[in-house]
Structure formats: C-alpha cells, structure tokens
Design a protein around this motif. Structure first.
Motif, PDB file in Angstrom:
ATOM      1  N   ARG A 190      21.616  61.613  56.487  1.00 47.84           N
ATOM      2  CA  ARG A 190      21.194  60.035  56.889  1.00 47.84           C
ATOM      3  C   ARG A 190      19.950  59.722  56.251  1.00 47.84           C
ATOM      4  N   GLN A 191      20.105  59.230  54.768  1.00 46.17           N
ATOM      5  CA  GLN A 191      19.052  58.738  54.166  1.00 46.17           C
ATOM      6  C   GLN A 191      19.139  57.159  54.295  1.00 46.17           C
ATOM      7  N   ASP A 192      17.917  56.671  54.147  1.00 45.96           N
ATOM      8  CA  ASP A 192      17.672  55.341  54.172  1.00 45.96           C
ATOM      9  C   ASP A 192      18.038  54.903  52.685  1.00 45.96           C
ATOM     10  N   PRO A 193      18.933  53.818  52.815  1.00 47.11           N
ATOM     11  CA  PRO A 193      19.385  53.066  51.654  1.00 47.11           C
ATOM     12  C   PRO A 193      18.464  53.173  50.399  1.00 47.11           C
ATOM     13  N   TRP A 194      17.072  52.962  50.555  1.00 45.66           N
ATOM     14  CA  TRP A 194      16.157  52.701  49.446  1.00 45.66           C
ATOM     15  C   TRP A 194      16.040  54.224  48.940  1.00 45.66           C
ATOM     16  N   GLU A 195      15.836  55.061  49.671  1.00 40.08           N
ATOM     17  CA  GLU A 195      15.756  56.780  49.306  1.00 40.08           C
ATOM     18  C   GLU A 195      16.789  57.137  48.697  1.00 40.08           C
ATOM     19  N   CYS A 196      18.115  56.830  49.136  1.00 39.20           N
ATOM     20  CA  CYS A 196      19.112  56.993  48.409  1.00 39.20           C
ATOM     21  C   CYS A 196      19.398  56.718  46.895  1.00 39.20           C
ATOM     22  N   LEU A 197      19.154  55.041  47.045  1.00 41.40           N
ATOM     23  CA  LEU A 197      18.967  54.589  45.358  1.00 41.40           C
ATOM     24  C   LEU A 197      18.021  55.207  44.552  1.00 41.40           C
ATOM     25  N   ILE A 198      16.575  55.578  44.858  1.00 45.08           N
ATOM     26  CA  ILE A 198      15.857  55.992  44.288  1.00 45.08           C
ATOM     27  C   ILE A 198      16.077  57.467  43.860  1.00 45.08           C
ATOM     28  N   SER A 199      16.794  58.221  44.600  1.00 47.38           N
ATOM     29  CA  SER A 199      17.014  59.622  44.419  1.00 47.38           C
ATOM     30  C   SER A 199      18.052  59.581  43.327  1.00 47.38           C
ATOM     31  N   VAL A 204      18.757  57.177  41.049  1.00 46.68           N
ATOM     32  CA  VAL A 204      18.163  56.645  39.783  1.00 46.68           C
ATOM     33  C   VAL A 204      17.449  57.770  39.166  1.00 46.68           C
ATOM     34  N   PHE A 205      16.435  58.488  39.882  1.00 40.00           N
ATOM     35  CA  PHE A 205      15.557  59.471  39.113  1.00 40.00           C
ATOM     36  C   PHE A 205      16.223  60.742  38.982  1.00 40.00           C
ATOM     37  N   THR A 206      17.517  61.047  39.447  1.00 36.05           N
ATOM     38  CA  THR A 206      17.922  62.184  38.939  1.00 36.05           C
ATOM     39  C   THR A 206      18.199  62.235  37.355  1.00 36.05           C
ATOM     40  N   ASN A 207      18.075  63.505  36.757  1.00 34.87           N
ATOM     41  CA  ASN A 207      18.200  63.512  35.493  1.00 34.87           C
ATOM     42  C   ASN A 207      19.376  62.990  34.820  1.00 34.87           C
ATOM     43  N   GLN A 208      20.545  63.134  35.070  1.00 33.51           N
ATOM     44  CA  GLN A 208      21.805  62.858  34.711  1.00 33.51           C
ATOM     45  C   GLN A 208      21.979  60.921  35.120  1.00 33.51           C
ATOM     46  N   ALA A 209      21.576  60.789  36.334  1.00 34.54           N
ATOM     47  CA  ALA A 209      21.629  59.513  36.601  1.00 34.54           C
ATOM     48  C   ALA A 209      20.825  58.630  35.846  1.00 34.54           C
ATOM     49  N   ALA A 210      19.573  59.066  35.382  1.00 34.92           N
ATOM     50  CA  ALA A 210      18.517  58.402  34.712  1.00 34.92           C
ATOM     51  C   ALA A 210      19.027  57.727  33.185  1.00 34.92           C
ATOM     52  N   ARG A 211      19.941  59.011  32.625  1.00 34.14           N
ATOM     53  CA  ARG A 211      20.580  58.742  31.296  1.00 34.14           C
ATOM     54  C   ARG A 211      21.492  57.714  31.445  1.00 34.14           C
TER      55      ARG A 211
END
Length: 135
Positions: free
Chosen positions: A101-110, A112-119
């Motif tokens: 049950r993540q905060d939406p901002w925490e979910c977005l940042i998680s 964006v900053f994953t390796n695959q997602a950053a690419r």
C-alpha cells in the motif's frame, strides 16, 4: 509480526527505512516478519518509555497497513487459483508476495528509478524530443 529481539531464526538480510523521526529495520525468517525501530532521543520530552510505546504502536500500525498484513493471502491465492488456471499453475512460485500500500509518489519514484524503467523513461523522453522538438 514480532520485534527483532524475539528472533530465534537469524535472517541474513535486512531492509531499513525512515518513518517520521525514527529508523525501522525489517527482517524476515520463514515464519515471522521481524521489526526493530531506533528512535531519536530527545531529553526534553517526557519519559522515553511512554514515547517509545506510542512510536512502537505507530510503527506496527504502519507496517501492518503498508504490507497489508491483515489481508488473508492464502485465501486470496486460493480464490485466484480457482478462477485462473494459469495463476493456479504458477502461484507456488510466488508464495508470500504481497501488494504494497504505497504512497503514489513513492510508487512513481520506485518505478522511475528502477534500472529497466530508467532506460525506458530516457528512451521515451528522447522519442518525445524527436517528435515534438522544433529542431
């Protein structure tokens, strides 16, 4: 869920995060999620035991909500397995996995900053620049 001091089986990995004014450490053995909280000491406040009891209660409440520990995971898996033969075939590989049950901002940042997602995000931005840039 239990405090780390009650741990009989020593886990090898620990996850730490800040929660308000304290650090929470989480570990897991095959049977129990263990937690320990370290609090900032403030001598000007009342007795530390009362303050720590309140913070421990808040920490435990946060952990229960964040990991949705009051949701009967076995019952959900059984229900999903009954309705979905593909899930039924693979559900044993994912035992214990929970939706946070993540905060939406925490979910977005998680994300964006994953390796695959950053690419992917970088690639998407480059495509947008090519499509919409005036150059």
């Amino acid at each position: 869920i239990s405090t780390a001091e009650q741990c009989d089986d020593s886990p090898t990995h620990e996850y730490r995060f800040c929660l308000e004014d304290h650090v929470v450490c989480l570990r897991q053995n095959p049977k129990t999620l263990l937690y320990k909280a370290e609090y900032c000491r403030n001598d000007s406040e009342g007795g530390p035991s009362t303050r720590e009891e309140i913070l421990n209660s808040k920490t435990l409440s946060f952990i229960r909500d964040y990991f949705q520990l009051d949701v009967d995971l076995v019952k959900l898996y059984d229900s999903w397995s009954t309705s979905d033969p593909i899930f039924s075939a693979i559900s044993g590989r994912f035992a214990g996995i929970r939706m946070l049950r993540q905060d939406p901002w925490e979910c977005l940042i998680s994300y964006v900053f994953t390796n695959q997602a950053a690419r992917k995000v970088t690639s998407d931005i480059r495509v947008e620049i090519r499509l919409f840039s005036k150059q």
